[in-house]
Scaffold this motif. Sequence first.
Motif, short mmCIF file in Angstrom:
data_model
loop_
_atom_site.label_atom_id
_atom_site.label_comp_id
_atom_site.label_asym_id
_atom_site.label_seq_id
_atom_site.Cartn_x
_atom_site.Cartn_y
_atom_site.Cartn_z
N GLU A 141 -24.86 -7.82 8.81
CA GLU A 141 -23.72 -7.24 8.48
C GLU A 141 -23.81 -6.76 7.08
O GLU A 141 -23.40 -5.54 6.70
N THR A 142 -24.11 -7.41 6.14
CA THR A 142 -24.18 -7.51 4.85
C THR A 142 -25.38 -8.13 4.41
O THR A 142 -26.04 -9.12 5.17
N PRO A 143 -26.01 -7.88 3.22
CA PRO A 143 -27.25 -8.74 2.69
C PRO A 143 -26.98 -10.35 2.74
O PRO A 143 -28.04 -10.94 3.13
N ILE A 144 -25.81 -10.66 2.62
CA ILE A 144 -25.67 -12.12 2.60
C ILE A 144 -25.00 -12.88 4.03
O ILE A 144 -24.62 -13.97 3.94
N LEU A 145 -24.53 -11.84 4.88
CA LEU A 145 -23.70 -12.52 6.12
C LEU A 145 -24.57 -11.67 7.27
O LEU A 145 -24.53 -10.55 7.74
N GLU A 146 -24.92 -12.50 7.99
CA GLU A 146 -25.31 -12.26 9.57
C GLU A 146 -24.37 -12.16 10.53
O GLU A 146 -23.53 -13.21 10.80
N ASN A 147 -24.05 -10.98 11.25
CA ASN A 147 -23.12 -11.19 12.26
C ASN A 147 -23.75 -11.29 13.57
O ASN A 147 -24.35 -10.90 14.05
N ARG A 148 -23.03 -12.53 14.10
CA ARG A 148 -23.53 -13.04 15.33
C ARG A 148 -22.88 -12.28 16.53
O ARG A 148 -21.59 -12.66 16.64
N VAL A 149 -23.33 -11.44 17.23
CA VAL A 149 -22.64 -10.52 18.17
C VAL A 149 -22.07 -11.58 19.36
O VAL A 149 -23.00 -12.15 20.00
N LEU A 150 -20.67 -11.42 19.50
CA LEU A 150 -20.56 -12.55 20.27
C LEU A 150 -19.95 -12.02 21.97
O LEU A 150 -19.43 -10.68 21.85
N ALA A 151 -20.08 -12.63 22.97
CA ALA A 151 -19.54 -12.30 23.96
C ALA A 151 -17.84 -12.46 24.11
O ALA A 151 -17.51 -13.51 23.59
N PRO A 152 -17.06 -11.49 24.44
CA PRO A 152 -15.43 -11.69 24.46
C PRO A 152 -15.11 -12.96 24.69
O PRO A 152 -15.82 -13.66 25.73
N PRO A 153 -13.94 -13.65 24.23
CA PRO A 153 -13.80 -14.73 24.59
C PRO A 153 -12.95 -14.93 26.03
O PRO A 153 -12.69 -16.11 26.75
N ASP A 154 -12.70 -13.57 26.84
CA ASP A 154 -12.06 -13.73 28.15
C ASP A 154 -13.15 -13.68 29.12
O ASP A 154 -13.03 -13.25 30.21
N LEU A 155 -14.45 -13.53 28.68
CA LEU A 155 -15.63 -13.24 29.72
C LEU A 155 -15.84 -14.50 30.49
O LEU A 155 -16.01 -15.61 30.13
N PRO A 156 -15.55 -14.30 32.01
CA PRO A 156 -15.84 -15.43 33.02
C PRO A 156 -17.39 -15.60 32.83
O PRO A 156 -18.41 -14.70 32.26
N ARG A 157 -17.98 -16.74 33.54
CA ARG A 157 -19.32 -16.86 33.80
C ARG A 157 -19.96 -15.69 34.50
O ARG A 157 -19.63 -15.52 35.52
N SER A 158 -21.14 -15.38 33.65
CA SER A 158 -21.63 -14.09 34.34
C SER A 158 -23.21 -14.04 34.13
O SER A 158 -23.92 -14.84 33.26
N LYS A 159 -23.89 -13.26 35.00
CA LYS A 159 -25.32 -13.19 34.90
C LYS A 159 -25.99 -11.85 34.13
O LYS A 159 -25.24 -10.94 34.56
N VAL A 160 -26.70 -11.95 33.17
CA VAL A 160 -27.08 -10.95 32.67
C VAL A 160 -27.90 -9.99 33.41
O VAL A 160 -29.07 -10.59 33.89
N THR A 161 -27.80 -8.86 33.42
CA THR A 161 -28.73 -7.96 34.45
C THR A 161 -29.54 -7.11 33.48
O THR A 161 -30.66 -6.64 33.97
N SER A 162 -29.05 -6.68 32.24
CA SER A 162 -29.95 -6.10 31.66
C SER A 162 -29.39 -6.06 29.87
O SER A 162 -28.43 -6.60 29.49
#
Length: 594
Positions: A141-162
């Motif tokens: 996100e910036t030279p000193i901060l890595e943005n860790r892309v998060l799954a939303p807090p309301d996401l139920p247990r799911s299987k990644v398809t792509s």
Amino acid sequence: MSSQGRIIWVSGPAVKADNMSGTRMYEVVNVGEDRLVGEVIKLEGDTAFIQVYESTSNIRPGEPVERTGRPLSVALGPGVIGSIFDGLQRPLNRIAEMVGPFVKRGVSVENIPMDRKWHFVPTVKAGDEIGAGWILGTVQETPILENRVLAPPDLPRSKVTSVEPEGDYDLEHPIVTVEGPGEKRELKLYHYWPVRQKRPYRARLPPNVPLITGQRILDTFFPLAKGGTAAIPGGFGTGKTVTLHQIASWADAKVVVYVGCGERGNEMTEVLVRFPELKDPYSGRPLMERTVLIANTSNMPVAAREASIYTGVTIAEYYRDMGYDVIMVADSTSRWAEALREISGRLEEMPAEEGFPSYLASRLAEFYERAGRAEVLGEPSRIGSVSLAGAVSPPGADFTEPVTTHTLRFVRVFWALDTALAYSRHYPAINWIMSYSGYLDSVQGWWESNVDKEWRYLRDRAYEVLQREDALKDIVRLLGPEALPDEEKLVLDVARLMKLGFLQQNAYDPVDSYASPRKQVALLRLFVEFYNRALDAIEKGAKIDDVRALKTASLLPRLRYEVPEDQLGKLEEVERQMRAEFDALLSEVAKEVV
């Protein structure tokens, strides 16, 4: 959604609309022909009471009210860091580009730039099972901060398809597709979250790690733990804003969220001008590369001031969920409470003490309880924290007024600013007798393990001197200092040296502005050892004037700004010099006795 209601009553930022059946509490609505942003705060049958976050001038009964079907939410994703928002997360710099320096009614701007592309590096793959809070990938996100892309807090247990391969994508591009219970869902680099709903976590952890601010009186005498809560009450001119600036600039948190809610425009202007020029002390990069500013000054709409607190803490929780330590400072919660009072008055609610609404305490509790150090949701496992520090502006420095008294019920650190100290040019003007910290025992282990095993002894011994000096003040006023025995004169002298050489700190001095934990302990040891050796010398027959004549006595107050962080060895030289001077003094005393 189509227009659902019509305005039937307008009073300042409060609006009443009928024909609003199906509307939910805290739902966002568009008010009037200009589509002003409003939020439903009260329901009576099919009549909705709405607080409007923009000026309601020229809004008339009969104009439409359009439902949106969603609560007041913020967009959380790459592009938040380094931004300057208003209380509703509207980017002020982009608004200025569109309409000029004054925010116009009804202006609509994306919270974060949806068309900007970010380099995404995935960390999940097709076939993985993921859930709420999982890290899908990373974006710098910036030279000193890595943005860790998060799954939303309301996401139920799911299987990644792509999963999209590593590359550059805008925020609206789906990067991960999952299949959960009965639904297929596309996940993007960002998601929305309601500001009044705290983000969930896996487990709350004890606040046993101090938040180092570099301010000696805070870190050593009244420490704040990571995930802790603090209040800074003080009258006009006592230094609340400068103290918050120092905390935001120097705290060892990865992310800083600075909320200016209701303070004067010139104070917020100083923040907006100064922060982009500041350097991050840990990386040397601009401080704005890990900072979010939320500006809602006293001449902006009152209702938006109330929302700014929730906007700030929701952004702070988002970065906590990445596993970062976050500090949020609010200047000031008194102006936020005044916004509550004005809205409550417009709604003709029964007032409580000094006109504040009866639910003031519960609203303060809702805010401060969102602080904490926690093991967050998702994998990989990580720990993050949100620390909250709020300034309070009691009229006339009266700490018994409702906002201050209710705030003290919900915070564990109380940094009381004193008008007498401020008027005597003692900064930070924190009264060491009135202030306290509930984290002293919690963080003791960290200090003793990472800095010095004698930290608690030195802190308690120095504080004992300050307390004794305070108890002697009345006697000194009545009889004068010469009426005291030499042991008590020594208490007054050492307390004065500590005020000059340890408790005071110059925010504008390049050396004194920040003191590392090791420098704080090294300085404190000099004052404590000076007191202990001087007391021993006096008990063996030395005079207080002999102690005052020592070179070390005049040297101690200057060390805080004469010894930089990379030359702490000089403090050990001063300690050796002190011992030699006291040994020589005791030798002279022994000769006189013989």
